[in-house]
Design a protein around this motif. Sequence first.
Motif, PDB file in Angstrom:
ATOM      1  N   ALA A 206       0.811  -1.216   0.000  1.00  0.00           N
ATOM      2  CA  ALA A 206       0.000   0.000   0.000  1.00  0.00           C
ATOM      3  C   ALA A 206       0.847   1.271   0.000  1.00  0.00           C
ATOM      4  O   ALA A 206       0.325   2.358  -0.250  1.00  0.00           O
ATOM      5  N   SER A 207       2.148   1.140   0.264  1.00  0.00           N
ATOM      6  CA  SER A 207       3.013   2.314   0.364  1.00  0.00           C
ATOM      7  C   SER A 207       3.388   2.829  -1.025  1.00  0.00           C
ATOM      8  O   SER A 207       3.940   2.093  -1.848  1.00  0.00           O
ATOM      9  N   ILE A 208       3.061   4.075  -1.280  1.00  0.00           N
ATOM     10  CA  ILE A 208       3.386   4.721  -2.550  1.00  0.00           C
ATOM     11  C   ILE A 208       4.133   6.016  -2.238  1.00  0.00           C
ATOM     12  O   ILE A 208       3.573   6.941  -1.652  1.00  0.00           O
ATOM     13  N   ASN A 209       5.424   6.036  -2.604  1.00  0.00           N
ATOM     14  CA  ASN A 209       6.279   7.197  -2.328  1.00  0.00           C
ATOM     15  C   ASN A 209       6.270   7.573  -0.845  1.00  0.00           C
ATOM     16  O   ASN A 209       6.258   8.739  -0.476  1.00  0.00           O
ATOM     17  N   GLY A 210       6.245   6.530  -0.008  1.00  0.00           N
ATOM     18  CA  GLY A 210       6.325   6.761   1.431  1.00  0.00           C
ATOM     19  C   GLY A 210       5.023   7.144   2.094  1.00  0.00           C
ATOM     20  O   GLY A 210       4.982   7.364   3.301  1.00  0.00           O
ATOM     21  N   THR A 211       3.945   7.259   1.328  1.00  0.00           N
ATOM     22  CA  THR A 211       2.644   7.600   1.902  1.00  0.00           C
ATOM     23  C   THR A 211       1.654   6.477   1.626  1.00  0.00           C
ATOM     24  O   THR A 211       1.812   5.699   0.690  1.00  0.00           O
ATOM     25  N   ILE A 212       0.623   6.425   2.459  1.00  0.00           N
ATOM     26  CA  ILE A 212      -0.376   5.364   2.343  1.00  0.00           C
ATOM     27  C   ILE A 212      -1.765   5.978   2.391  1.00  0.00           C
ATOM     28  O   ILE A 212      -2.094   6.732   3.310  1.00  0.00           O
ATOM     29  N   GLN A 213      -2.562   5.678   1.374  1.00  0.00           N
ATOM     30  CA  GLN A 213      -3.950   6.094   1.346  1.00  0.00           C
ATOM     31  C   GLN A 213      -4.835   4.966   1.863  1.00  0.00           C
ATOM     32  O   GLN A 213      -4.525   3.790   1.692  1.00  0.00           O
ATOM     33  N   VAL A 214      -5.935   5.347   2.514  1.00  0.00           N
ATOM     34  CA  VAL A 214      -6.828   4.346   3.098  1.00  0.00           C
ATOM     35  C   VAL A 214      -7.340   3.388   2.027  1.00  0.00           C
ATOM     36  O   VAL A 214      -7.373   2.165   2.218  1.00  0.00           O
ATOM     37  N   GLU A 215      -7.755   3.918   0.875  1.00  0.00           N
ATOM     38  CA  GLU A 215      -8.305   3.081  -0.180  1.00  0.00           C
ATOM     39  C   GLU A 215      -7.273   2.061  -0.665  1.00  0.00           C
ATOM     40  O   GLU A 215      -7.588   0.890  -0.893  1.00  0.00           O
TER      41      GLU A 215
ATOM     42  N   LEU B 248      -4.736   0.913   1.037  1.00  0.00           N
ATOM     43  CA  LEU B 248      -4.511  -0.046   2.113  1.00  0.00           C
ATOM     44  C   LEU B 248      -5.587  -1.126   2.119  1.00  0.00           C
ATOM     45  O   LEU B 248      -5.301  -2.322   2.243  1.00  0.00           O
ATOM     46  N   LEU B 249      -6.837  -0.719   1.959  1.00  0.00           N
ATOM     47  CA  LEU B 249      -7.939  -1.680   1.934  1.00  0.00           C
ATOM     48  C   LEU B 249      -7.831  -2.610   0.737  1.00  0.00           C
ATOM     49  O   LEU B 249      -8.045  -3.826   0.856  1.00  0.00           O
ATOM     50  N   LEU B 250      -7.512  -2.041  -0.436  1.00  0.00           N
ATOM     51  CA  LEU B 250      -7.371  -2.873  -1.629  1.00  0.00           C
ATOM     52  C   LEU B 250      -6.208  -3.854  -1.485  1.00  0.00           C
ATOM     53  O   LEU B 250      -6.307  -5.011  -1.908  1.00  0.00           O
ATOM     54  N   SER B 251      -5.114  -3.412  -0.884  1.00  0.00           N
ATOM     55  CA  SER B 251      -3.980  -4.309  -0.654  1.00  0.00           C
ATOM     56  C   SER B 251      -4.389  -5.454   0.262  1.00  0.00           C
ATOM     57  O   SER B 251      -3.998  -6.606   0.049  1.00  0.00           O
ATOM     58  N   GLY B 252      -5.179  -5.140   1.283  1.00  0.00           N
ATOM     59  CA  GLY B 252      -5.664  -6.190   2.174  1.00  0.00           C
ATOM     60  C   GLY B 252      -6.531  -7.197   1.446  1.00  0.00           C
ATOM     61  O   GLY B 252      -6.422  -8.408   1.663  1.00  0.00           O
ATOM     62  N   VAL B 253      -7.393  -6.714   0.557  1.00  0.00           N
ATOM     63  CA  VAL B 253      -8.259  -7.615  -0.227  1.00  0.00           C
ATOM     64  C   VAL B 253      -7.414  -8.526  -1.118  1.00  0.00           C
ATOM     65  O   VAL B 253      -7.658  -9.745  -1.209  1.00  0.00           O
ATOM     66  N   VAL B 254      -6.408  -7.951  -1.789  1.00  0.00           N
ATOM     67  CA  VAL B 254      -5.558  -8.733  -2.691  1.00  0.00           C
ATOM     68  C   VAL B 254      -4.811  -9.814  -1.920  1.00  0.00           C
ATOM     69  O   VAL B 254      -4.778 -10.993  -2.315  1.00  0.00           O
ATOM     70  N   VAL B 255      -4.200  -9.426  -0.797  1.00  0.00           N
ATOM     71  CA  VAL B 255      -3.422 -10.393  -0.013  1.00  0.00           C
ATOM     72  C   VAL B 255      -4.330 -11.468   0.563  1.00  0.00           C
ATOM     73  O   VAL B 255      -3.979 -12.655   0.583  1.00  0.00           O
ATOM     74  N   GLN B 256      -5.515 -11.080   1.026  1.00  0.00           N
ATOM     75  CA  GLN B 256      -6.441 -12.076   1.569  1.00  0.00           C
ATOM     76  C   GLN B 256      -6.883 -13.058   0.492  1.00  0.00           C
ATOM     77  O   GLN B 256      -7.035 -14.256   0.761  1.00  0.00           O
ATOM     78  N   ALA B 257      -7.103 -12.584  -0.733  1.00  0.00           N
ATOM     79  CA  ALA B 257      -7.479 -13.484  -1.829  1.00  0.00           C
ATOM     80  C   ALA B 257      -6.375 -14.491  -2.109  1.00  0.00           C
ATOM     81  O   ALA B 257      -6.634 -15.694  -2.290  1.00  0.00           O
ATOM     82  N   PHE B 258      -5.135 -14.017  -2.121  1.00  0.00           N
ATOM     83  CA  PHE B 258      -4.003 -14.915  -2.354  1.00  0.00           C
ATOM     84  C   PHE B 258      -3.874 -15.932  -1.227  1.00  0.00           C
ATOM     85  O   PHE B 258      -3.687 -17.135  -1.464  1.00  0.00           O
ATOM     86  N   LEU B 259      -3.982 -15.460   0.013  1.00  0.00           N
ATOM     87  CA  LEU B 259      -3.870 -16.373   1.154  1.00  0.00           C
ATOM     88  C   LEU B 259      -5.037 -17.353   1.200  1.00  0.00           C
ATOM     89  O   LEU B 259      -4.869 -18.507   1.616  1.00  0.00           O
ATOM     90  N   GLY B 260      -6.229 -16.888   0.779  1.00  0.00           N
ATOM     91  CA  GLY B 260      -7.372 -17.790   0.724  1.00  0.00           C
ATOM     92  C   GLY B 260      -7.133 -18.944  -0.244  1.00  0.00           C
ATOM     93  O   GLY B 260      -7.487 -20.101   0.039  1.00  0.00           O
ATOM     94  N   ALA B 261      -6.516 -18.639  -1.383  1.00  0.00           N
ATOM     95  CA  ALA B 261      -6.182 -19.692  -2.341  1.00  0.00           C
ATOM     96  C   ALA B 261      -5.152 -20.654  -1.747  1.00  0.00           C
ATOM     97  O   ALA B 261      -5.258 -21.887  -1.904  1.00  0.00           O
TER      98      ALA B 261
END
Length: 352
Positions: A157-166, A168-181
Amino acid sequence: MSMKRDQLGWGRRLTVWLLPLLCLLVVVVIGSVSVGSADLSIGSVWKIMMSHFMFVGLAEKDWTQAAETIVWEIRMPRIMLAVLVGAGLGAAGTAYQGVLRNPLADPYILGVSSGASVGAAAFILFGGSLSIFGSWTLPFVAFICGLLTLFVVYRLASINGTIQVETLLLSGVVVQAFLGAGLSLLLSMSGEKMQNIVYWMMGSLTLADWESDVVITPYVLGGITVMWLCSRELNILALGEQKAHHLGMNVQRVRFVLLVTASLVAGATVAVSGVIGFVGLIIPHMMRSVAGSDYRVLLPVSAVAGSILLVVADTMARTVLDPQELPIGVITAFLGAPFFAYLLRRRRKNFW
């Protein structure tokens, strides 16, 4: 003068809500320790309890050693673990919803739960003979995998040292999908060990003992303390990130501290109890509707309410189908899923 009145106001509200909830928690714990499959009288249960606390001289020992073992070595550690896990999940859910400014956020939205589940499943499947920390090897592996998942999500979620809420949430969804598989793959390979993996994923306090309580206590109490000390920052974040910046708050640092702390607490609870969903989702909503949105009040109130909910759910899990025991995650899912659906429906109406 206005600041003093504000401090007095939130302090009074905290007392008004916290004291009744603490009394209710005591009543719930008393009821839970008195209920079980073993045929013990309430009088015997309470004499055993008094013998371990301050009323030693008032308790004449007229019970069997088996009865004392059931009450003090089986029921009480389990109930106290439910108190700690519920408090941790309730407070972590409140912090997540405040930091992410998302009323549907819960302690597992960034993949901590999924990472812990994959780690635990892999250990059950491949590392059953490995016992570095004895009975604590599985919780340790689950805890470390949950934290590693949080690190991966944060880096994505880190982009140029900053993190946006959206982001961060999308990164969580992506990682959870991978871990679910990955978890599905492990389950397909598990064979006769599938039942152990699935039971852990549904959450259970069956293996609770006093050692579990001692290990998890610093994580839960320390984490809740850190989150409560940041409650002023959570109140400011509720106004929006731009206003928080204008008021001189380092939003990125505060968000990082709160997310890591909440994830540490959630990871610790997953490590000792498995995956117990919905507590961190529904408790903050319920308490916000009655106690208000001031996080100086909401965080401790949600922690106590989470303890109450989990003690009640665990009591139901071990008594509803007595002598068979349900995973506690099944009870919380039955309670939480309809509430989650209600939140989704209400948000859809507000959107349109």
